[in-house]
Design a protein around this motif. Structure first.
Motif, PDB file in Angstrom:
ATOM      1  N   TYR A  93     -13.632   5.373  -1.682  1.00 21.79           N
ATOM      2  CA  TYR A  93     -13.252   6.535  -2.477  1.00 21.79           C
ATOM      3  C   TYR A  93     -14.435   7.495  -2.665  1.00 21.79           C
ATOM      4  N   PRO A 148       0.808  -1.208   0.000  1.00 29.87           N
ATOM      5  CA  PRO A 148       0.000   0.000   0.000  1.00 29.87           C
ATOM      6  C   PRO A 148       0.845   1.264   0.000  1.00 29.87           C
ATOM      7  N   ALA A 206      -3.075   6.362  -0.339  1.00 32.99           N
ATOM      8  CA  ALA A 206      -4.216   6.223  -1.243  1.00 32.99           C
ATOM      9  C   ALA A 206      -4.854   7.572  -1.525  1.00 32.99           C
ATOM     10  N   LEU A 207      -5.437   7.681  -2.715  1.00 35.20           N
ATOM     11  CA  LEU A 207      -6.203   8.874  -3.051  1.00 35.20           C
ATOM     12  C   LEU A 207      -7.561   8.800  -2.364  1.00 35.20           C
ATOM     13  N   GLU A 208      -8.087   9.936  -1.976  1.00 35.91           N
ATOM     14  CA  GLU A 208      -9.438   9.968  -1.425  1.00 35.91           C
ATOM     15  C   GLU A 208     -10.447  10.297  -2.517  1.00 35.91           C
ATOM     16  N   ASP A 241      -8.852  11.062 -13.547  1.00 37.99           N
ATOM     17  CA  ASP A 241      -7.954   9.950 -13.229  1.00 37.99           C
ATOM     18  C   ASP A 241      -8.100   8.792 -14.207  1.00 37.99           C
ATOM     19  N   ASP A 290       0.510   6.652  -7.408  1.00 38.23           N
ATOM     20  CA  ASP A 290      -0.294   7.402  -6.443  1.00 38.23           C
ATOM     21  C   ASP A 290      -1.199   6.496  -5.623  1.00 38.23           C
ATOM     22  N   ASP A 291      -1.739   5.451  -6.264  1.00 36.98           N
ATOM     23  CA  ASP A 291      -2.675   4.573  -5.555  1.00 36.98           C
ATOM     24  C   ASP A 291      -2.713   3.204  -6.232  1.00 36.98           C
ATOM     25  N   LYS A 339      -3.832   0.339  -5.278  1.00 40.79           N
ATOM     26  CA  LYS A 339      -5.103  -0.390  -5.161  1.00 40.79           C
ATOM     27  C   LYS A 339      -6.106   0.114  -6.194  1.00 40.79           C
ATOM     28  N   LEU A 340      -6.249   1.417  -6.303  1.00 42.80           N
ATOM     29  CA  LEU A 340      -7.168   1.997  -7.294  1.00 42.80           C
ATOM     30  C   LEU A 340      -6.784   1.553  -8.690  1.00 42.80           C
ATOM     31  N   TYR A 341      -5.498   1.605  -8.982  1.00 41.60           N
ATOM     32  CA  TYR A 341      -4.991   1.179 -10.289  1.00 41.60           C
ATOM     33  C   TYR A 341      -5.363  -0.282 -10.550  1.00 41.60           C
TER      34      TYR A 341
END
Length: 284
Positions: A57, A24, A27-29, A79, A232-233, A235-237
């Motif tokens: 998110y 991790p 993370a982005l919010e 994004d 940047d993140d 997990k999101l990716y």
């Protein structure tokens, strides 16, 4: 006995090891997803929005033209998008901006673009048939938003096949409204169309054969993200990278969205709730 200093050093070492191993990161919010207001893009965007919101998110979705959607992701104003039609429909945007974005590959396969007519129009089966049949269709092809890849391909088709037809600009909604009106009257009509789209489940339509290949062959709908998103993140990716729907899944939700009083955000939530195992496979 461990001292406070050794404990802190151990914790720092563990954190560093986790980062090196690809664990991790911060993370982005807030996440912004750009999309075009086509029926399939509305479904896909609302589904991924619902999933990301469940993961904590804050997701903002922004409707744009196709060109502006690509530019928003390339510039970092957005994004991601889950509505990139490749390799043909959005080819011009991709070629211009490919070094400024990251293509994560298909989220839908088996996509297609072209022109269609109702099946009751029995004497027209190919683009070439239209050269001497334009009057039957009032000399018109009913299109969607100007600047869309499908519209550019349609303009090229008129030239390549030397067709005495005028391409009418509009939107997904106005195109479908014109189709519905003509269909109810059993009148000939040509519409620009694509798969996945709910109208192929609601109307008996046939794609016109395209022997010159102006509209290309099978396409995919891809997920494209901004540069630096993985760093940047992660997990999101990963969620965006894993996101995938079948044609049947997407068209079923599209059809639900066309029911009176339907809310695309609510139908997306309903689909996510009913397909937990699929959704879980997207989330690392």
């Amino acid at each position: 006995m461990l001292t406070r200093r050794s404990t802190l050093l151990g914790a720092a070492g563990l954190a560093l090891a986790t980062m090196v191993a690809g664990g991790p990161a911060a993370a982005l919010e807030d996440v912004t997803i750009a999309y075009v207001e086509w029926s399939d893009a509305v479904v896909a965007t609302n589904i991924i929005k619902t999933v990301l919101e469940q993961e904590g998110y804050n997701v903002k979705t922004v409707p744009l033209s196709a060109a502006a959607m690509w530019q928003a992701v390339a510039s970092g104003e957005a994004d991601a998008m889950v509505a990139a039609w490749l390799p043909a429909t959005h080819q011009a945007y991709f070629e211009k901006l490919k070094d400024q974005v990251v293509d994560l590959g298909p989220n839908v396969t088996g996509a297609k673009i072209g022109w269609a007519v109702p099946t009751y129009v029995e004497d027209v089966n190919s683009m070439e048939d239209l050269k001497n049949k334009a009057a039957e269709f009032k000399g018109q092809v009913i299109g969607i938003d100007p600047g869309a890849g499908l519209m550019k391909a349609s303009e090229k088709a008129i030239q390549e096949y030397d067709l005495p037809l005028k391409l009418i600009e509009g939107s997904d909604a106005t195109m479908v409204a014109a189709l519905k009106d003509a269909y109810n009257r059993k009148e000939p009509i040509i519409v620009t169309t694509w798969t996945p789209h709910w109208m192929h489940s609601s109307f008996d339509l046939k794609y016109l054969e395209d022997p010159k290949g102006v509209f290309g062959s099978e396409e995919t709908v891809n997920t494209v993200v901004r540069k630096g998103l993985k760093e940047d993140d992660p997990k999101l990716y990963a969620i965006l990278d894993n996101f995938a729907l079948s044609l049947d899944q997407e068209q079923a939700v599209m059809l639900e969205n066309e029911q009176p009083g339907a809310n695309p955000a609510e139908t997306a939530k309903k689909w996510v709730e009913a397909n937990k195992s699929t959704v879980e496979s997207w989330v690392p």
